[in-house]
Design a protein around this motif. Structure first.
Motif, PDB file in Angstrom:
ATOM      1  N   THR A  79       0.718  -1.194  -0.069  1.00 58.47           N
ATOM      2  CA  THR A  79       0.006  -0.008   0.065  1.00 58.47           C
ATOM      3  C   THR A  79       0.757   1.307  -0.068  1.00 58.47           C
ATOM      4  N   ARG A  80       1.746   1.120   0.890  1.00 56.73           N
ATOM      5  CA  ARG A  80       2.725   2.406   0.975  1.00 56.73           C
ATOM      6  C   ARG A  80       3.452   2.907  -0.477  1.00 56.73           C
ATOM      7  N   MET A  99      -9.720   2.924   6.714  1.00 65.07           N
ATOM      8  CA  MET A  99      -9.904   3.708   7.751  1.00 65.07           C
ATOM      9  C   MET A  99      -9.147   4.059   8.803  1.00 65.07           C
ATOM     10  N   LEU A 100      -8.624   5.102   8.733  1.00 67.73           N
ATOM     11  CA  LEU A 100      -7.710   5.752   9.911  1.00 67.73           C
ATOM     12  C   LEU A 100      -8.587   6.540  10.801  1.00 67.73           C
ATOM     13  N   ILE A 101      -8.348   6.222  12.125  1.00 66.98           N
ATOM     14  CA  ILE A 101      -9.101   6.890  13.298  1.00 66.98           C
ATOM     15  C   ILE A 101      -8.142   7.693  14.257  1.00 66.98           C
ATOM     16  N   ARG A 151       1.047  15.115   6.010  1.00 68.56           N
ATOM     17  CA  ARG A 151       1.712  13.869   5.911  1.00 68.56           C
ATOM     18  C   ARG A 151       1.172  12.825   4.848  1.00 68.56           C
ATOM     19  N   THR A 183       4.282  10.212   5.167  1.00 68.19           N
ATOM     20  CA  THR A 183       4.250   9.100   5.994  1.00 68.19           C
ATOM     21  C   THR A 183       4.335   7.944   5.064  1.00 68.19           C
ATOM     22  N   ALA A 187       5.608   0.739   9.270  1.00 67.78           N
ATOM     23  CA  ALA A 187       4.273   1.539   8.872  1.00 67.78           C
ATOM     24  C   ALA A 187       3.904   2.457   9.903  1.00 67.78           C
ATOM     25  N   THR A 197       2.023   2.269  12.297  1.00 68.49           N
ATOM     26  CA  THR A 197       0.530   2.180  12.396  1.00 68.49           C
ATOM     27  C   THR A 197       0.281   0.856  12.770  1.00 68.49           C
ATOM     28  N   SER A 251      -5.840   4.688  21.425  1.00 64.96           N
ATOM     29  CA  SER A 251      -5.530   6.007  20.684  1.00 64.96           C
ATOM     30  C   SER A 251      -4.471   6.739  21.614  1.00 64.96           C
ATOM     31  N   HIS A 275      -0.949   7.920  20.029  1.00 68.23           N
ATOM     32  CA  HIS A 275      -0.821   9.316  19.759  1.00 68.23           C
ATOM     33  C   HIS A 275       0.471   9.615  20.828  1.00 68.23           C
ATOM     34  N   GLU A 315      -0.285   5.529  14.194  1.00 65.81           N
ATOM     35  CA  GLU A 315      -1.473   5.849  13.748  1.00 65.81           C
ATOM     36  C   GLU A 315      -2.270   4.562  13.998  1.00 65.81           C
ATOM     37  N   MET A 316      -3.703   4.612  13.862  1.00 66.14           N
ATOM     38  CA  MET A 316      -4.493   3.588  14.198  1.00 66.14           C
ATOM     39  C   MET A 316      -5.528   3.251  12.940  1.00 66.14           C
ATOM     40  N   LEU A 317      -5.311   1.811  12.462  1.00 64.59           N
ATOM     41  CA  LEU A 317      -6.144   1.527  11.583  1.00 64.59           C
ATOM     42  C   LEU A 317      -7.127   0.557  11.676  1.00 64.59           C
ATOM     43  N   ILE A 318      -8.295   0.860  11.336  1.00 62.12           N
ATOM     44  CA  ILE A 318      -9.453   0.048  11.947  1.00 62.12           C
ATOM     45  C   ILE A 318     -10.266  -0.781  10.818  1.00 62.12           C
ATOM     46  N   SER A 347       0.581  -2.552   5.708  1.00 64.09           N
ATOM     47  CA  SER A 347      -0.397  -1.739   6.096  1.00 64.09           C
ATOM     48  C   SER A 347       0.117  -1.312   7.841  1.00 64.09           C
ATOM     49  N   VAL A 348       0.527  -2.209   8.295  1.00 66.03           N
ATOM     50  CA  VAL A 348       0.418  -1.990   9.818  1.00 66.03           C
ATOM     51  C   VAL A 348       1.870  -2.923  10.324  1.00 66.03           C
TER      52      VAL A 348
END
Lengths: 344, 344
Positions: free
Chosen positions: A48-49, A96-98, A116, B48, B58, B60, B86, B90, B95-98, B118-119
């Motif tokens: 993805t990146r 989805m990033l939260i 970013r 990023t 990542a 993430t 979170s 932070h 970052e947080m991917l859901i 991705s993570v």
DNA sequence: ATTCGGATTCAAAGCGCTTTGGATGCCGCA
DNA sequence: TGCGGCATCCAAAGCGCTTTGAATCCGAAT
């Protein structure tokens, strides 16, 4: 396995393999099949990146969830909204990033997401009157869609909202028709746009029938169970107690019910309650007959539709921003009945 | 503004600017200040995607939230857990991917997250007995931390859990001490690991005091309000009705209260209720004195701590996986009292 | 004066993908 | 026979960053 390795395995160039997998026309049908087969066999999935670096699209949508700094409370509708949105993203290949962030840090968060390159757009939650976030987002050029509306924002923008005014107007009239004259409003914080609209609907409903608006019957706070409980306990014990409550959330309505029962009154007889019901999956308003008479609108459906609207907007930035207004259903349940004393 | 432009503005190489901003030692203090100033002025933030492509990290963390395919219900604790996590992300620049996904698609989701890069790791929610996901994650080499435990998984792994067994054991004994003998258990689905542990605590509590376990007093289902209501209504109207309920979630406990009140019984007198309370921010168990006597443990704190444990693990993969067991507090509220009829 | 090492800085390669701008081969047609 | 055109494929540049390996400068040591 990455693209390079995969293309070497196949004896093809990266270009061809990439094109084959992304459905470009200039590749032989036979070759494409060969590529797709190999990709499946080797369990290849593009990074993805790298992909988004090359294309400039993050294929990710950000949700910035404000947390009330005071109680660090998360809006209970959040999970269901997200669940709805998630469906849309999933179907269209987005992630989805939260970010949950106390409201003071919000603008920094938006700036970060933009610069970013983490997201292609954001959903704005819990809009306020004259919400400064929308101006910020316009300024930095980050596409957005709003769950609710921001009164005072002049430029057209993409939103989806429930017709809060009309819902509370109808609910108020429904109670008046049942003979209620003293109707209390337990509302959310009135910096929130939706809360203002609900109050307006309520006031219009009363005035339209010649009933004076009584500030003593109106409260506005964080919509917790405790808020409902304390407000109801207080009002019901005071002079000129209301015979009905119009409540902005199921949670607070549950608190109201607790107060009613503690005072040995009967819900739906001595006191009527109408609540707004977001149709949360974990908080059904009864199964057959609703526990509470309610103005109802699924926040999950809202999430799914708004997410799609945002994606459309991102993929077609020149079109006029779409807007959508849901009408809430007025569902009659067991919490309303004729006013106890019509002579009142 | 990207790195190249910034370095040109400064008349420095990208290398130096990058190093200055990332705190490497081999850069002149004066230069570093100049760089940092310029970065701030131009509002520069590294992309990023590019960064993680270059570093291979990542930055993430993924949360894969299972949705029960049946009702598409999201676990209500999710929002608060996420809010806690979170905070940790932070603070540490993650970052947080859901991904919300119906449980059948879960393994595909994990595979995707891994192979698309991705993570850097995932949090596993709602572990089941002998949960296959952990084997999958080990196989594909994606770091993880589990909220709860997965009985049957032999290899050591990183988890954080509430001592469900002991909590329900204590709660059961507490009720027995009040003279209750017929105590009902309203539990979550018993494929879920936590539910099995709670049942075990309950059964051990009863047997430890020489009370026989009665299958008629045990129900296990999705923990909705309706489940609590219907189960309680049913049991209280049947023969040999229970005098107390041990409930796995506040939501169901609210349903139980509704049933109790509908039958004109008094909570805390005629019928006692103890519930597990996850200390959700939007669902406080009363303010001063708890509404329900409860076994309480903050799921938000759990989220924050588990997130930190996962990050530690990612940054230090060779260390032994950390494990953490919370003891729930037993908070006495207004929903419990002596059994109505000791002769029972 | 010469050499050496530390302090700074830089050019360039590389992360894994997309995409531009050709190549190459083949066919039909003049 | 030669050429345009189409179908198919490829080499290489580029996305924005990090990081390796080397260059440069300068004062201290020989």
């Amino acid at each position: 396995m990455n693209l390079k390795e995969l293309s070497q395995t196949l004896g093809l160039s990266q270009t061809t393999v990439s094109r084959a997998l992304n459905g470009y026309p200039e590749v032989n049908a036979e070759t494409r099949e060969r590529v797709e087969l190999a990709a499946r066999q080797h369990n290849y999935r593009p990074n993805t990146r790298a992909k988004s670096l090359a294309t400039g699209r993050a294929m990710t949508i950000g949700h910035v969830i404000p947390m009330a700094t005071k109680h660090e409370m998360v809006n209970p509708i959040f999970a269901d909204f997200i669940a709805g949105a998630s469906t849309a993203y999933h179907a269209r290949g987005y992630e989805m990033l939260i970010s949950m962030v106390s409201d003071s840090d919000e603008s920094q968060t938006y700036r970060n997401l933009k610069s970013r390159g983490s997201v292609d757009g954001v959903i704005v939650h819990a809009p306020k009157m004259n919400d400064a976030r929308l101006d910020l987002l316009n300024e930095i050029g980050l596409p957005y869609a709003v769950h609710g509306r921001a009164t005072g924002h002049t430029a057209p923008y993409c939103w989806l909202d429930v017709n809060n005014r009309s819902a509370f107007h109808r609910a108020t009239e429904f109670l008046i028709d049942l003979g209620h004259r003293r109707i209390a409003l337990l509302n959310g914080f009135e910096i929130m746009d939706f809360a203002v609209r609900r109050r307006r609907g309520y006031e219009d409903g009363l005035r339209g029938r010649g009933i004076e608006v009584d500030p003593n019957l109106m409260r506005s706070d964080e919509m917790t169970e405790g808020f409902g409980y304390k407000s109801a306990l207080d009002m019901l014990q005071g002079e000129n107690a209301p015979t009905a409550f119009l409540v902005s959330s199921m949670l607070s309505a549950i608190g109201v019910r607790r107060a009613i029962e503690e005072l040995n009154l009967v819900l739906g007889q001595d006191v009527s309650v109408i609540t707004h019901d977001d149709a949360l999956s974990y908080f059904q308003n009864g199964e057959d007959v609703p526990i509470f008479t309610a103005t109802r609108s699924s926040v999950r459906v809202a999430g799914e539709q708004l997410a799609n609207m945002l994606l459309d907007r991102i993929n077609n930035p020149l079109s006029a921003p779409e807007q959508r207004l849901f009408e809430a259903e007025l569902m009659v349940g067991r919490s309303t009945g004729p006013a106890p004393d019509r002579a009142n």
